[in-house]
Design an enzyme around this catalytic site. Structure first.
Site, PDB file in Angstrom:
ATOM      1  N   LYS A 179       5.180  -9.908  -0.192  1.00 46.71           N
ATOM      2  CA  LYS A 179       4.558  -9.610   1.105  1.00 46.71           C
ATOM      3  C   LYS A 179       3.786 -10.799   1.663  1.00 46.71           C
ATOM      4  CE  LYS A 179       4.262  -4.678  -0.089  1.00 46.71           C
ATOM      5  NZ  LYS A 179       3.578  -3.418   0.160  1.00 46.71           N
ATOM      6  N   ASP A 187       4.879   5.828   2.822  1.00 48.75           N
ATOM      7  CA  ASP A 187       6.128   5.059   2.824  1.00 48.75           C
ATOM      8  C   ASP A 187       7.239   5.790   3.574  1.00 48.75           C
ATOM      9  OD1 ASP A 187       5.251   2.820   1.340  1.00 48.75           O
ATOM     10  OD2 ASP A 187       5.330   3.998  -0.512  1.00 48.75           O
ATOM     11  N   ASN A 218      -1.623  11.706   1.434  1.00 48.72           N
ATOM     12  CA  ASN A 218      -1.939  11.358   0.044  1.00 48.72           C
ATOM     13  C   ASN A 218      -3.426  11.571  -0.193  1.00 48.72           C
ATOM     14  OD1 ASN A 218      -3.371   8.743   0.674  1.00 48.72           O
ATOM     15  ND2 ASN A 218      -1.386   8.377   1.613  1.00 48.72           N
ATOM     16  N   LYS A 251       4.193  -7.837  -5.557  1.00 39.49           N
ATOM     17  CA  LYS A 251       3.834  -7.482  -4.172  1.00 39.49           C
ATOM     18  C   LYS A 251       3.185  -8.655  -3.458  1.00 39.49           C
ATOM     19  CE  LYS A 251       3.482  -2.583  -5.065  1.00 39.49           C
ATOM     20  NZ  LYS A 251       2.659  -1.427  -5.361  1.00 39.49           N
TER      21      LYS A 251
HETATM   22  N1  CTP Z   1       1.413  -0.830   2.620  1.00 37.03           N
HETATM   23  C1  CTP Z   1       1.747  -1.135   3.909  1.00 37.03           C
HETATM   24  N2  CTP Z   1       2.694  -0.400   4.573  1.00 37.03           N
HETATM   25  C2  CTP Z   1       3.317   0.610   3.950  1.00 37.03           C
HETATM   26  C3  CTP Z   1       2.989   0.921   2.607  1.00 37.03           C
HETATM   27  C4  CTP Z   1       2.026   0.192   1.983  1.00 37.03           C
HETATM   28  O1  CTP Z   1       1.179  -2.068   4.477  1.00 37.03           O
HETATM   29  N3  CTP Z   1       4.226   1.304   4.622  1.00 37.03           N
HETATM   30  C5  CTP Z   1       0.380  -1.651   1.938  1.00 37.03           C
HETATM   31  C6  CTP Z   1      -0.854  -0.919   1.447  1.00 37.03           C
HETATM   32  O2  CTP Z   1      -1.861  -0.873   2.412  1.00 37.03           O
HETATM   33  C7  CTP Z   1      -1.277  -1.756   0.260  1.00 37.03           C
HETATM   34  C8  CTP Z   1       0.030  -2.331  -0.249  1.00 37.03           C
HETATM   35  O3  CTP Z   1       0.978  -2.192   0.804  1.00 37.03           O
HETATM   36  O4  CTP Z   1      -2.108  -2.836   0.651  1.00 37.03           O
HETATM   37  C9  CTP Z   1       0.578  -1.701  -1.486  1.00 37.03           C
HETATM   38  O5  CTP Z   1       0.870  -0.367  -1.291  1.00 37.03           O
HETATM   39  P1  CTP Z   1       1.634   0.457  -2.454  1.00 37.03           P
HETATM   40  O6  CTP Z   1       1.968   1.804  -1.941  1.00 37.03           O
HETATM   41  O7  CTP Z   1       0.899   0.349  -3.727  1.00 37.03           O
HETATM   42  O8  CTP Z   1       2.912  -0.393  -2.613  1.00 37.03           O
HETATM   43  P2  CTP Z   1       4.329  -0.309  -2.044  1.00 37.03           P
HETATM   44  O9  CTP Z   1       4.608  -1.631  -1.415  1.00 37.03           O
HETATM   45  O10 CTP Z   1       4.527   0.873  -1.172  1.00 37.03           O
HETATM   46  O11 CTP Z   1       5.181  -0.244  -3.354  1.00 37.03           O
HETATM   47  P3  CTP Z   1       5.450   0.943  -4.408  1.00 37.03           P
HETATM   48  O12 CTP Z   1       5.393   2.229  -3.663  1.00 37.03           O
HETATM   49  O13 CTP Z   1       6.785   0.593  -4.918  1.00 37.03           O
HETATM   50  O14 CTP Z   1       4.405   0.805  -5.455  1.00 37.03           O
END
Ligand code: CTP
Length: 394
Positions: free
Chosen positions: A339, A276, A207, A335
């Site tokens: 979390k 993700d 990303n 979130k």
């Molecule tokens: N994060 C994490 N582990 C993952 C993905 C994200 O710990 N596999 C953490 C990121 O470091 C950040 C938070 O989750 O602090 C939010 O990440 P974001 O991508 O915005 O959220 P998601 O939980 O992945 O939700 P979405 O993609 O639905 O927005």
């Protein structure tokens, strides 16, 4: 700006690296500080007073009785919120250790009652001489802050430790000396950067995260006294001064290292942009192109925050991030609860392309604070100030 209303005195002693003092002045001024300079008589052999007078608009004092009243070594010491000596020669370090006040710099040092920031620069043999080693040890015991010199080729042609630290590192140490230390004795783990999920030895899915906000958060966690570990996905950024860095590549590496470091951490700041999904299969040989369009099958990665949230003890604090294109507050709040976070920082995506940051800080008691548009450096300081410095004088 981070150093707004702060007054910094820069002392420059005799070294070929005296010219780097100009960069230190500029970096301090860029952060909002008001700067004055004193040169030792030997430093003046390397660089002129006029250079620094032009940069700071203050007279540059050298001899111990310089100045209009002869009391300037006292008034300048009182004026300074921070006093940094960069470069500090072996001779100046020795004089400060013994309280010798034979020029303006060493006289102010004797009249200064707060920790000095000292950035040595000298030949390796001089740096490793038992006399210098002992002088530094004693000054450290008195609470003064040393910015270690770097290794490299020195002006004398020898290779070794003794090159003046980078101006950026020196300025970080100055900030460390200026601000209160609410994170003292706290282990702070910061994650940063975008993970890479490899398909074959040279291709990956990732990303656009630059890691900059995370690196600034690590830097200011050190500035506020923390014992900081930065777990970083690949970036082109330099490790901030005072910070220990662990390099990782994939989401899986990031999960493993974060869980390990979180065990004895007091605070986790989870700023990394973790993928993700990652490719279901990895080819150890470079994939060749074929006639038909390729299909990449992805598998879901574990959510690191969710995992650490489950393991969180009552004395641990977790700060998460949410980057959203819409419904920022609602998504961030969701979130935060899901979390098990203490705080979440929501990022608006509209200013990212300008290299800036804008968002909100949402606390688990429902309190919301707006982060106005600012640079990532300023934003990182603003976030940490609001999390940890509220009850301290800033
Ligand atoms: N994060 C994490 N582990 C993952 C993905 C994200 O710990 N596999 C953490 C990121 O470091 C950040 C938070 O989750 O602090 C939010 O990440 P974001 O991508 O915005 O959220 P998601 O939980 O992945 O939700 P979405 O993609 O639905 O927005």
């Amino acid at each position: 700006m981070v150093l707004d209303r702060k007054k910094v005195l820069l002392g420059i002693s005799g070294s070929i690296s005296a010219y780097k003092g100009c960069e230190v002045v500029r970096e301090l001024q860029r952060k909002g500080a008001e700067v004055r300079v004193t040169l030792t008589p030997s430093a003046e052999q390397f660089i002129g007073r006029l250079t620094f007078k032009a940069l700071t608009e203050y007279d540059v004092l050298t001899g111990w009785m310089d100045g209009e009243t002869g009391l300037e070594h006292i008034t300048w010491a009182r004026w300074s919120d921070a006093f940094v000596i960069a470069p500090a020669s072996a001779n100046t370090i020795a004089k400060i250790r013994y309280g010798i006040a034979d020029n303006f710099l060493t006289s102010v040092a004797l009249a200064y009652d707060k920790p000095l920031v000292i950035a040595p620069a000298m030949n390796t043999k001089m740096y490793e001489n038992p006399a210098t080693v002992e002088n530094i040890k004693i000054l450290k015991e008195r609470g003064h802050i040393f910015v270690e010199p770097e290794e490299g080729i020195l002006a004398c042609g020898e290779e070794g430790k003794g090159r003046l630290a980078e101006p950026e590192s020196i300025v970080t140490a100055v900030m460390h000396s200026v601000f209160p230390k609410p994170l003292k004795n706290k282990k702070v783990v910061v994650t940063a950067g975008g993970t890479r999920e490899f398909l074959d030895p040279i291709r990956y899915i990732s990303n656009a995260s630059s890691g900059q906000l995370g690196y600034e958060l690590a830097k200011f966690s050190y500035v506020l006294g923390g014992d900081v570990t930065l777990i970083s996905a690949p970036t082109c950024l330099k490790t901030p001064y005072g910070v220990k860095r662990i390099n990782v590549t994939s989401a899986e590496d990031m999960l493993r290292e974060t869980l390990k470091e979180f065990e004895n951490a007091d605070i986790l700041i989870m700023n990394a942009a973790v993928a993700d999904f990652s490719p279901k299969e990895y080819s150890s040989k470079k994939l060749k192109k074929k006639e038909e369009e390729p299909i990449i099958h992805l598998k879901r990665n574990k959510d690191i925050l969710l995992e650490v949230g489950k393991r969180k003890k009552s004395n641990q604090i977790i700060v998460g991030f949410a980057a959203e294109s819409e419904n920022l507050i609602q998504n961030a709040e969701d979130k935060l609860r899901r979390k098990n976070l203490d705080v979440i920082v929501g990022n608006y995506l509209d200013v990212f392309s300008k290299g800036k940051h804008r968002g909100i800080i949402l606390f688990n008691n429902g309190e919301i604070l707006e982060i106005p548009e600012m640079t990532k450096e300023e934003s990182a300081f603003y976030i940490l100030k609001n999390l940890f410095l509220k009850n301290h004088e800033g």
